[in-house]
Scaffold this motif. Structure first.
Motif, PDB file in Angstrom:
ATOM      1  N   GLY A 249      46.650  37.491  27.963  1.00 59.20           N
ATOM      2  CA  GLY A 249      45.344  38.115  28.101  1.00 59.20           C
ATOM      3  C   GLY A 249      45.310  39.396  28.908  1.00 59.20           C
ATOM      4  N   VAL A 250      46.386  40.162  28.901  1.00 58.13           N
ATOM      5  CA  VAL A 250      46.411  41.396  29.683  1.00 58.13           C
ATOM      6  C   VAL A 250      45.377  42.411  29.185  1.00 58.13           C
ATOM      7  N   LEU A 251      45.189  42.501  27.876  1.00 63.01           N
ATOM      8  CA  LEU A 251      44.178  43.440  27.365  1.00 63.01           C
ATOM      9  C   LEU A 251      42.774  42.995  27.767  1.00 63.01           C
ATOM     10  N   GLU A 252      42.551  41.707  27.789  1.00 57.36           N
ATOM     11  CA  GLU A 252      41.267  41.167  28.235  1.00 57.36           C
ATOM     12  C   GLU A 252      41.061  41.442  29.726  1.00 57.36           C
ATOM     13  N   ALA A 253      42.138  41.373  30.520  1.00 48.16           N
ATOM     14  CA  ALA A 253      42.037  41.690  31.946  1.00 48.16           C
ATOM     15  C   ALA A 253      41.635  43.151  32.139  1.00 48.16           C
ATOM     16  N   ILE A 254      42.198  44.016  31.321  1.00 51.19           N
ATOM     17  CA  ILE A 254      41.838  45.439  31.378  1.00 51.19           C
ATOM     18  C   ILE A 254      40.361  45.607  31.038  1.00 51.19           C
ATOM     19  N   GLU A 255      39.897  44.872  30.045  1.00 49.08           N
ATOM     20  CA  GLU A 255      38.483  44.957  29.665  1.00 49.08           C
ATOM     21  C   GLU A 255      37.577  44.449  30.785  1.00 49.08           C
ATOM     22  N   VAL A 256      37.957  43.350  31.425  1.00 50.40           N
ATOM     23  CA  VAL A 256      37.168  42.811  32.537  1.00 50.40           C
ATOM     24  C   VAL A 256      37.055  43.852  33.642  1.00 50.40           C
ATOM     25  N   ALA A 257      38.173  44.439  34.019  1.00 47.89           N
ATOM     26  CA  ALA A 257      38.156  45.438  35.092  1.00 47.89           C
ATOM     27  C   ALA A 257      37.307  46.643  34.708  1.00 47.89           C
TER      28      ALA A 257
ATOM     29  N   PHE B 283      35.561  30.142  33.426  1.00 42.02           N
ATOM     30  CA  PHE B 283      34.487  30.569  32.535  1.00 42.02           C
ATOM     31  C   PHE B 283      34.825  30.303  31.069  1.00 42.02           C
ATOM     32  N   PRO B 284      33.781  30.041  30.250  1.00 46.25           N
ATOM     33  CA  PRO B 284      34.010  29.720  28.839  1.00 46.25           C
ATOM     34  C   PRO B 284      34.268  30.937  27.946  1.00 46.25           C
ATOM     35  N   SER B 285      33.928  32.138  28.424  1.00 49.62           N
ATOM     36  CA  SER B 285      34.084  33.333  27.594  1.00 49.62           C
ATOM     37  C   SER B 285      34.333  34.546  28.474  1.00 49.62           C
ATOM     38  N   LEU B 286      34.781  35.607  27.856  1.00 51.35           N
ATOM     39  CA  LEU B 286      35.012  36.844  28.593  1.00 51.35           C
ATOM     40  C   LEU B 286      33.700  37.408  29.143  1.00 51.35           C
ATOM     41  N   ASP B 287      32.632  37.323  28.360  1.00 54.42           N
ATOM     42  CA  ASP B 287      31.326  37.787  28.845  1.00 54.42           C
ATOM     43  C   ASP B 287      30.898  37.002  30.083  1.00 54.42           C
ATOM     44  N   ALA B 288      31.094  35.703  30.056  1.00 52.18           N
ATOM     45  CA  ALA B 288      30.730  34.866  31.204  1.00 52.18           C
ATOM     46  C   ALA B 288      31.614  35.185  32.407  1.00 52.18           C
ATOM     47  N   LEU B 289      32.877  35.482  32.171  1.00 54.09           N
ATOM     48  CA  LEU B 289      33.776  35.844  33.261  1.00 54.09           C
ATOM     49  C   LEU B 289      33.312  37.138  33.922  1.00 54.09           C
ATOM     50  N   VAL B 290      32.993  38.143  33.120  1.00 49.19           N
ATOM     51  CA  VAL B 290      32.509  39.417  33.671  1.00 49.19           C
ATOM     52  C   VAL B 290      31.211  39.185  34.454  1.00 49.19           C
ATOM     53  N   ALA B 291      30.299  38.408  33.895  1.00 50.56           N
ATOM     54  CA  ALA B 291      29.027  38.137  34.577  1.00 50.56           C
ATOM     55  C   ALA B 291      29.241  37.346  35.862  1.00 50.56           C
ATOM     56  N   GLY B 292      30.229  36.467  35.883  1.00 50.29           N
ATOM     57  CA  GLY B 292      30.482  35.630  37.053  1.00 50.29           C
ATOM     58  C   GLY B 292      31.411  36.240  38.085  1.00 50.29           C
ATOM     59  N   LEU B 293      32.007  37.381  37.761  1.00 49.82           N
ATOM     60  CA  LEU B 293      32.969  37.995  38.671  1.00 49.82           C
ATOM     61  C   LEU B 293      32.392  38.303  40.050  1.00 49.82           C
ATOM     62  N   PRO B 294      31.158  38.814  40.183  1.00 52.18           N
ATOM     63  CA  PRO B 294      30.629  39.048  41.534  1.00 52.18           C
ATOM     64  C   PRO B 294      30.605  37.780  42.393  1.00 52.18           C
ATOM     65  N   GLY B 295      30.313  36.651  41.795  1.00 54.59           N
ATOM     66  CA  GLY B 295      30.334  35.391  42.539  1.00 54.59           C
ATOM     67  C   GLY B 295      31.730  35.014  42.986  1.00 54.59           C
ATOM     68  N   VAL B 296      32.714  35.277  42.142  1.00 53.71           N
ATOM     69  CA  VAL B 296      34.109  35.007  42.508  1.00 53.71           C
ATOM     70  C   VAL B 296      34.513  35.913  43.664  1.00 53.71           C
ATOM     71  N   LEU B 297      34.158  37.180  43.578  1.00 56.93           N
ATOM     72  CA  LEU B 297      34.525  38.135  44.629  1.00 56.93           C
ATOM     73  C   LEU B 297      33.850  37.804  45.962  1.00 56.93           C
ATOM     74  N   ALA B 298      32.729  37.093  45.919  1.00 53.01           N
ATOM     75  CA  ALA B 298      31.996  36.738  47.141  1.00 53.01           C
ATOM     76  C   ALA B 298      32.510  35.461  47.801  1.00 53.01           C
ATOM     77  N   LEU B 299      33.436  34.761  47.166  1.00 50.66           N
ATOM     78  CA  LEU B 299      33.939  33.513  47.741  1.00 50.66           C
ATOM     79  C   LEU B 299      34.636  33.765  49.068  1.00 50.66           C
ATOM     80  N   ASP B 300      34.551  32.801  49.945  1.00 53.32           N
ATOM     81  CA  ASP B 300      35.166  32.868  51.266  1.00 53.32           C
ATOM     82  C   ASP B 300      36.685  32.717  51.119  1.00 53.32           C
ATOM     83  N   ARG B 301      37.413  33.754  51.462  1.00 54.02           N
ATOM     84  CA  ARG B 301      38.868  33.741  51.309  1.00 54.02           C
ATOM     85  C   ARG B 301      39.528  32.688  52.203  1.00 54.02           C
ATOM     86  N   HIS B 302      38.945  32.389  53.353  1.00 53.44           N
ATOM     87  CA  HIS B 302      39.478  31.319  54.212  1.00 53.44           C
ATOM     88  C   HIS B 302      39.373  29.975  53.488  1.00 53.44           C
TER      89      HIS B 302
END
Length: 191
Positions: free
Chosen positions: A59-67, A163-182
């Motif tokens: 899924g490298v091309l999909e990763a590029i699309e997400v970014a 996430f079930p789809s690439l669209d859902a992953l993109v939409a959910g990415l801000p929540g992932v980035l907000a997770l507590d790294r600790h």
């Protein structure tokens, strides 16, 4: 394996066990990582990361699309191969998409720990996904598609997002980035 039905097989995930017809699966033992060798980084850099073989199924091309859709730079780390040269390299511009080369050891841990998230938009099921555990051990959350054993390795809302789809992953990415790294690191160490 069908020739030796009495032979016991230990799977690395329930997803792998389900895919292995004709085997006598006697248990599941997930892969492990040395969390002491993967240092925690509480403050990430400003990039997303794709780390894995350059193949269509990863899924490298999909990763590029997400970014691209998220407006964040992406670093790609793996050994260059024909798929990279023919399919992926045309997307590498040195700014939005940067090729970091093949990494291992301390360099790999630093790249994983420095990422805001590991993007894992797997297109073909895998039995485990060791890079998921490695990223989480560094405190880096994972944004992944629900494929193969991903849901067994990543705790949605705790160590990343599944996430079930690439669209859902993109939409959910801000929540992932907000997770507590600790908390991501603590969950990885506990596992």
């Amino acid at each position: 394996w069908r020739r030796y039905p009495e032979a016991p097989f230990v799977a690395v995930s329930a997803a792998q066990a389900r895919r292995l017809s004709g085997l006598r699966v006697v248990g599941t033992v997930p892969h492990a990582v040395d969390t002491d060798a993967l240092s925690f980084q509480p403050v990430p850099g400003g990039y997303l990361l794709f780390l894995g073989r350059f193949t269509e199924g990863k899924g490298v091309l999909e990763a590029i699309e997400v970014a691209r859709r998220a407006g964040l730079p992406l670093r790609l780390a793996a050994e260059a191969n024909d798929y990279y040269r023919d399919v992926v390299a045309p997307h590498v511009d040195g700014t939005a998409v940067v090729y970091a080369g093949e990494v291992s050891g301390a360099d790999k841990a630093a790249l994983l720990g420095g990422a805001r998230a590991l993007v894992y938009p797997l297109q073909a099921p895998e039995s485990f996904g060791l890079v998921l555990a490695e990223a989480m051990a560094c405190g880096t959350p994972v944004a992944a598609l629900d494929c193969g054993a991903v849901g067994e390795v990543v705790d949605h809302g705790v160590t990343g997002g599944v996430f079930p789809s690439l669209d859902a992953l993109v939409a959910g990415l801000p929540g992932v980035l907000a997770l507590d790294r600790h908390a991501v690191r603590a969950a990885a160490v506990a596992r």
